[in-house]
Design a protein around this motif. Structure first.
Motif, short mmCIF file in Angstrom:
data_model
loop_
_atom_site.label_atom_id
_atom_site.label_comp_id
_atom_site.label_asym_id
_atom_site.label_seq_id
_atom_site.Cartn_x
_atom_site.Cartn_y
_atom_site.Cartn_z
N VAL A 16 0.87 -1.17 0.00
CA VAL A 16 0.00 0.00 0.00
C VAL A 16 0.90 1.22 0.00
CG1 VAL A 16 -1.77 1.30 1.25
CG2 VAL A 16 -1.79 -1.21 1.32
N GLY A 17 0.70 2.12 -0.95
CA GLY A 17 1.53 3.31 -1.00
C GLY A 17 1.29 4.12 -2.25
N ALA A 18 2.38 4.56 -2.87
CA ALA A 18 2.31 5.37 -4.08
C ALA A 18 3.57 5.13 -4.91
CB ALA A 18 2.20 6.85 -3.73
N ASN A 19 3.42 5.24 -6.24
CA ASN A 19 4.54 4.99 -7.12
C ASN A 19 4.47 5.87 -8.37
OD1 ASN A 19 5.50 2.44 -9.41
ND2 ASN A 19 6.89 3.68 -8.22
N PRO A 20 4.71 7.19 -8.22
CA PRO A 20 4.80 8.04 -9.41
C PRO A 20 6.04 7.68 -10.22
CG PRO A 20 5.29 9.29 -7.41
CD PRO A 20 4.88 7.92 -6.98
N GLY A 21 6.04 8.07 -11.50
CA GLY A 21 7.19 7.74 -12.33
C GLY A 21 7.33 8.69 -13.50
N VAL A 22 8.54 8.68 -14.08
CA VAL A 22 8.81 9.49 -15.26
C VAL A 22 9.75 8.72 -16.18
CG1 VAL A 22 10.67 10.76 -14.09
CG2 VAL A 22 9.63 11.71 -16.14
N GLN A 23 9.40 8.76 -17.44
CA GLN A 23 10.21 8.14 -18.49
C GLN A 23 10.56 9.26 -19.47
OE1 GLN A 23 8.03 5.40 -21.01
NE2 GLN A 23 9.71 3.94 -20.94
N LEU A 24 11.87 9.49 -19.65
CA LEU A 24 12.35 10.51 -20.57
C LEU A 24 12.78 9.86 -21.88
CD1 LEU A 24 14.57 12.66 -18.15
CD2 LEU A 24 12.18 13.07 -18.85
N PHE A 25 12.56 10.58 -22.99
CA PHE A 25 12.90 10.08 -24.31
C PHE A 25 13.80 11.07 -25.03
CE2 PHE A 25 9.00 7.99 -23.22
CZ PHE A 25 9.09 6.74 -23.79
N TRP A 41 2.79 0.55 3.79
CA TRP A 41 2.84 -0.80 4.35
C TRP A 41 3.13 -1.76 3.22
CZ3 TRP A 41 0.71 -5.41 3.15
CH2 TRP A 41 0.96 -6.45 4.04
N SER A 42 3.93 -2.78 3.51
CA SER A 42 4.15 -3.86 2.55
C SER A 42 4.59 -5.11 3.29
CB SER A 42 5.22 -3.48 1.51
OG SER A 42 6.52 -3.68 2.03
N ALA A 43 4.63 -6.20 2.57
CA ALA A 43 5.13 -7.45 3.12
C ALA A 43 6.60 -7.33 3.50
CB ALA A 43 4.93 -8.57 2.10
N GLY A 47 8.70 2.46 3.86
CA GLY A 47 9.83 3.33 3.56
C GLY A 47 9.68 3.91 2.18
N SER A 48 10.77 4.46 1.67
CA SER A 48 10.76 5.12 0.37
C SER A 48 11.96 4.67 -0.46
CB SER A 48 10.80 6.64 0.54
OG SER A 48 9.68 7.08 1.28
N ALA A 49 11.83 4.86 -1.77
CA ALA A 49 12.93 4.51 -2.68
C ALA A 49 12.77 5.25 -3.99
CB ALA A 49 12.96 3.00 -2.93
N TRP A 185 -1.37 -3.02 -4.22
CA TRP A 185 -1.00 -4.21 -4.99
C TRP A 185 -1.43 -5.44 -4.19
CZ3 TRP A 185 1.29 -4.38 -9.76
CH2 TRP A 185 1.83 -3.18 -10.23
N ARG A 186 -2.04 -6.41 -4.90
CA ARG A 186 -2.45 -7.67 -4.27
C ARG A 186 -1.90 -8.84 -5.09
NH1 ARG A 186 -7.91 -8.68 -4.32
NH2 ARG A 186 -8.21 -7.32 -6.08
N TYR A 187 -1.50 -9.89 -4.38
CA TYR A 187 -0.98 -11.09 -5.04
C TYR A 187 -1.48 -12.32 -4.33
CZ TYR A 187 2.24 -14.58 -6.88
OH TYR A 187 2.78 -15.70 -7.47
#
Length: 187
Positions: A16-25, A41-43, A47-49, A185-187
């Motif tokens: 559970v969290g957030a995952n923004p992203g950027v792809q440059l070309f 929260w996760s298994a 934290g952050s990365a 995310w669920r698995y």
């Protein structure tokens, strides 16, 4: 009994969290890709990365090494943005990560010598699927995303080359830079 990976209703929450992203070309070729993570929260804990692909190298800057490695190995390397990129074993760098992320202002993330900016959110919409393939392991994903008009990745104070790609329509814009919140995310 059906395997949880095949029965979406039986899948357990793994992140559970957030995952923004950027792809440059640069000339239709990916020049850099950054995946910013804030994990409530996760298994593997919280934290952050920042996972950064550039010049054929993968760096994971994180305040929790085990979490950062898991995010890169389980998620980021299998995202469509990473498809076709040479993706070597990551270099894990233990760094304090600061992230400000919201659907009004965008995303700013910094860790060590890396800074990621995503701004001018064009739209906000919900997304959900039970068919998100991560290296042969099918997950369920739900989130709210905001394609954005402006983004940059800096390393050592230098802006990496490349631009985002914007497409879609005024009613439903898309972009290679996006804010994301309320991610499960669920698995």
């Amino acid at each position: 009994m059906a395997d949880a990976a095949q029965a979406p209703a039986q899948r357990k929450v793994v992140l559970v969290g957030a995952n923004p992203g950027v792809q440059l070309f640069h000339r239709d070729v990916v020049s850099a890709y950054a995946s910013v993570w804030t994990v409530d929260w996760s298994a593997q804990g919280s934290g952050s990365a920042i996972v950064l692909w550039h010049d054929g190298e993968v760096r994971v800057l994180t305040d929790h090494s085990d979490l950062g490695y898991w995010l890169e190995r389980t998620f980021t390397r299998f995202f469509p943005e990473a498809e076709g990129l040479p993706w070597p074993e990551p270099r894990i760098e233990r760094r304090a990560v600061r992230v400000a992320n919201d659907l009004a202002r965008g995303t700013y993330a910094r860790a060590g010598d890396v800074a990621v900016r995503i701004a001018d959110v064009l739209d906000r919409r919900a997304f959900a699927t039970d068919e998100y393939d991560l290296g042969g392991r099918v997950h369920s994903l739900s989130l709210v995303t905001g394609p954005s008009a402006v983004a940059s990745i800096e390393v050592r104070g230098r802006r990496l080359p490349g631009e985002i790609i914007r497409a879609g329509t005024p009613e439903r814009p898309s972009s290679s830079a996006f804010v994301a919140v309320a991610e499960v995310w669920r698995y």
